[in-house]
Design a protein around this motif. Structure first.
Motif, short mmCIF file in Angstrom:
data_model
loop_
_atom_site.label_atom_id
_atom_site.label_comp_id
_atom_site.label_asym_id
_atom_site.label_seq_id
_atom_site.Cartn_x
_atom_site.Cartn_y
_atom_site.Cartn_z
N ASP A 202 53.53 37.58 71.00
CA ASP A 202 52.89 38.08 72.21
C ASP A 202 53.54 37.49 73.46
O ASP A 202 53.66 38.17 74.48
CB ASP A 202 51.40 37.74 72.18
CG ASP A 202 50.66 38.46 71.05
OD1 ASP A 202 51.23 39.41 70.48
OD2 ASP A 202 49.53 38.05 70.74
N GLN A 203 53.95 36.23 73.39
CA GLN A 203 54.59 35.59 74.52
C GLN A 203 55.93 36.25 74.84
O GLN A 203 56.25 36.49 76.01
CB GLN A 203 54.79 34.09 74.23
CG GLN A 203 55.27 33.29 75.41
CD GLN A 203 55.33 31.80 75.14
OE1 GLN A 203 55.70 31.03 76.03
NE2 GLN A 203 55.00 31.36 73.95
N VAL A 204 56.70 36.56 73.81
CA VAL A 204 57.98 37.24 74.03
C VAL A 204 57.76 38.63 74.62
O VAL A 204 58.46 39.04 75.55
CB VAL A 204 58.78 37.32 72.71
CG1 VAL A 204 59.99 38.24 72.87
CG2 VAL A 204 59.22 35.93 72.26
N ALA A 205 56.79 39.36 74.08
CA ALA A 205 56.53 40.73 74.54
C ALA A 205 56.16 40.78 76.02
O ALA A 205 56.37 41.80 76.68
CB ALA A 205 55.42 41.36 73.70
N GLN A 206 55.61 39.69 76.54
CA GLN A 206 55.15 39.67 77.93
C GLN A 206 56.21 39.17 78.91
O GLN A 206 55.99 39.21 80.12
CB GLN A 206 53.90 38.78 78.03
CG GLN A 206 52.70 39.35 77.31
CD GLN A 206 51.57 38.34 77.15
OE1 GLN A 206 51.59 37.27 77.73
NE2 GLN A 206 50.60 38.69 76.32
N ARG A 207 57.35 38.72 78.42
CA ARG A 207 58.40 38.28 79.34
C ARG A 207 58.90 39.48 80.15
O ARG A 207 59.08 40.57 79.59
CB ARG A 207 59.53 37.62 78.56
CG ARG A 207 59.10 36.33 77.87
CD ARG A 207 60.26 35.69 77.13
NE ARG A 207 61.26 35.14 78.05
CZ ARG A 207 61.19 33.94 78.60
NH1 ARG A 207 60.17 33.14 78.34
NH2 ARG A 207 62.17 33.52 79.40
N PRO A 208 59.10 39.33 81.42
CA PRO A 208 59.39 40.50 82.28
C PRO A 208 60.53 41.38 81.80
O PRO A 208 60.39 42.61 81.74
CB PRO A 208 59.69 39.85 83.64
CG PRO A 208 58.91 38.58 83.63
CD PRO A 208 58.97 38.10 82.21
#
Length: 236
Positions: A202-208
């Motif tokens: 989820d953290q990777v998916a939210q990177r701009p």
């Protein structure tokens, strides 16, 4: 420098691990296979290399031509801050990527357990048996390993390597995406055991840069020609 990525035009495949790194880095690149007559261009370039790759993906970076996904990422990681500067850290990141490659190969072999030159329909019986073992034993073994890496005290920030994002994290995101596509029922049942990996995904998916890429037309949808394929009879 504008990179040239050579990979087949209609699948994510192993080329997607390279695309994610290029996108996160904000690097300029041409996805040659997705140009007009792209597949022919990929095949033609593969045939004339002085240090030929066995198969795509390969990356042209100036005078260099680099094959093998993990090898390409080793190069990009050093150039774009997606791996530690110290040799030990770079090797550790590379080691994690090679383990991810083992997982990806086993995921592919669930639908092609007998031979890659045969159609899935020619090996469905063997595929069911292979997939049952992969879901029951191999997915938990691999994910438990990576979850254990994340839970080590020095992994602050929820990343696999040190305290910053690396290309191994991007690749782990892609693995989670692929497993969810190929084995949605199994992953729904298993994911609760791996909260660190779910949080990393989820953290990777939210990177701009990654979020923009995932929402763009450059992100090819999963399909039944790639590595991760969804056959309901294998998702047990």
């Amino acid at each position: 420098m504008t990179y040239e990525l050579y990979y087949w035009p209609t699948i994510q495949g192993r080329g997607e691990f390279v695309r994610l790194a290029l996108e996160e880095a904000g690097a300029a690149y041409v996805d040659v296979g997705r140009q007009k007559n792209g597949a022919d261009k990929v095949a033609a370039e593969l045939a004339v290399q002085a240090t030929p790759a066995f198969a795509p993906p390969f990356l042209k970076a100036g005078a260099l031509t680099i094959g093998q996904t993990a090898n390409i990422l080793l190069y990009l990681g050093a150039r774009h801050g997606l791996a530690p500067r110290a040799e030990a850290g770079r090797l550790w990141t590379h080691q994690l990527q090679l383990t991810i490659a083992d997982l990806v190969n086993e995921a592919h072999d669930t639908h092609h357990p007998v031979g890659v030159s045969l159609y899935y329909e020619d090996q469905k019986k063997e595929a069911k048996r292979r997939a049952a073992d992969f879901v029951g034993n191999r997915i938990p073994k691999f994910l438990s390993y990576f979850e254990g890496v994340l839970q080590q005290p020095k992994r602050r920030g929820g990343f696999l390597v040190g305290t910053r994002l690396s290309y191994a994290d991007l690749s782990m995101f892609q693995v989670m995406e692929g497993l969810r596509y190929a084995f949605p029922k199994a992953m729904k049942r298993l994911e609760g055991d791996y909260p660190g990996l779910v949080a990393l995904h989820d953290q990777v998916a939210q990177r701009p840069n990654i979020a923009a890429y995932l929402a763009s037309k450059r992100r090819i949808a999963f399909n039944e020609d790639g590595i991760f394929r969804h056959y309901p009879e294998l998702d047990r």
